[in-house]
Enzyme design. Structure first.
Site, short mmCIF file in Angstrom:
data_model
loop_
_atom_site.label_atom_id
_atom_site.label_comp_id
_atom_site.label_asym_id
_atom_site.label_seq_id
_atom_site.Cartn_x
_atom_site.Cartn_y
_atom_site.Cartn_z
N GLU A 142 -155.24 28.51 -8.14
CA GLU A 142 -155.41 27.79 -9.59
C GLU A 142 -153.77 27.70 -9.97
O GLU A 142 -153.65 26.34 -10.72
CB GLU A 142 -156.11 28.51 -10.38
CG GLU A 142 -157.70 28.55 -10.28
CD GLU A 142 -158.32 29.46 -11.15
OE1 GLU A 142 -157.56 30.14 -12.21
OE2 GLU A 142 -159.63 29.11 -11.26
N HIS A 181 -163.76 25.10 -15.16
CA HIS A 181 -164.45 26.62 -15.40
C HIS A 181 -165.95 26.29 -16.15
O HIS A 181 -166.60 27.19 -16.17
CB HIS A 181 -163.70 27.42 -16.17
CG HIS A 181 -162.44 28.21 -15.42
ND1 HIS A 181 -161.35 27.50 -15.28
CD2 HIS A 181 -162.53 29.32 -14.53
CE1 HIS A 181 -160.43 28.25 -14.24
NE2 HIS A 181 -161.02 29.49 -14.31
#
Length: 250
Positions: A142, A181
């Protein structure tokens, strides 16, 4: 050339996210009676492998290109300062998350519990090896995507003062971070965390710092959730009640 490498890092991230889709389809076709929970348990090892391959790939790509962005072209913190920023960064990130969480609950009226976090905890309880993905592989992947490939490239091209570039790049990367997410009731928290990690990236000139802070934060959150799950549920009930009272008073 740097932009091409950044685009490739994003493509790898997307490939990792959707890697288990064909595996799931095949498993469901072979065994039509399989339940959703059983299917999830069976694809998790493949998801972990995909993350491991993705991390290796982005690290290799990151080492290949020598045309660094203006953050990494600048002065980089030495080892003692880097360590200090990692430690201080955890404190800063945790404090930022707590403040953003309070605003998100009591001002914006969103639920305290994150569906994404709850899903991750359930996943780890079902397959403990996935903690390696959450606390190790995930943060590396990420940060390469959201800090170097997205934030870094936007920060590079936004004209004007650096603070403007920081605000624009941080907001865009934070919103994409929240979308990735799939947790829209906690967008504020994701944006605040994106700004925190991006600040650490800029202030040290080292991607390693936000990576380490992200790892430690994820590990801390998972540890607290697993150790104090019942207590957290009680606190959520209390805070939900307080939230109703506060909104009535406002």
């Amino acid at each position: 050339m740097r932009q091409l490498y950044s685009a490739l890092i994003i493509v790898i991230f997307l490939a990792v996210q959707f890697a288990v889709v064909p595996v799931s389809i095949i498993m469901a076709a072979v065994n039509p009676s399989i339940t959703e929970d059983q299917l999830l348990d069976q694809v998790l090892p493949y998801q972990a492998i995909a993350f491991a391959i993705g991390v290796i790939a982005v690290i290799i790509i990151g080492q290949l290109h020598k045309n660094k962005n203006r953050i990494e072209r600048g002065r980089q913190a030495d080892i003692p300062v880097t360590i200090a920023w990692i430690i201080g960064g955890v404190v800063l990130a945790y404090a930022s998350q707590v403040i953003a969480g309070l605003v998100n609950v009591y001002v914006l009226g969103n639920p305290m519990e994150s569906e994404n976090t709850a899903g991750i905890i359930d996943m780890i309880q079902s397959a403990p090896f996935m903690i390696l993905v959450v606390a190790l592989l995930g943060p590396i992947l990420e940060e390469y995507v959201f800090r170097r490939a997205i934030f870094g490239e936007i920060y590079e091209v936004v004209p004007g003062p650096k603070v403007v570039a920081f605000l624009v790049a941080g907001l865009v990367s934070g919103l994409i971070f929240a979308i990735a997410h799939w947790d829209f009731t906690h967008i504020l928290i994701y944006v605040v965390m994106a700004y925190t990690f991006s600040f650490l990236y800029i202030i040290t000139g080292r991607l390693l710092v936000p990576i380490m802070v992200h790892m430690l934060m994820n590990g801390l959150v998972v540890l607290l959730q697993l150790m104090f799950q019942d207590y957290i549920k009680q606190m959520e009930n209390i805070q939900n009640g307080l939230g109703v009272i506060i909104r009535l008073l406002m």
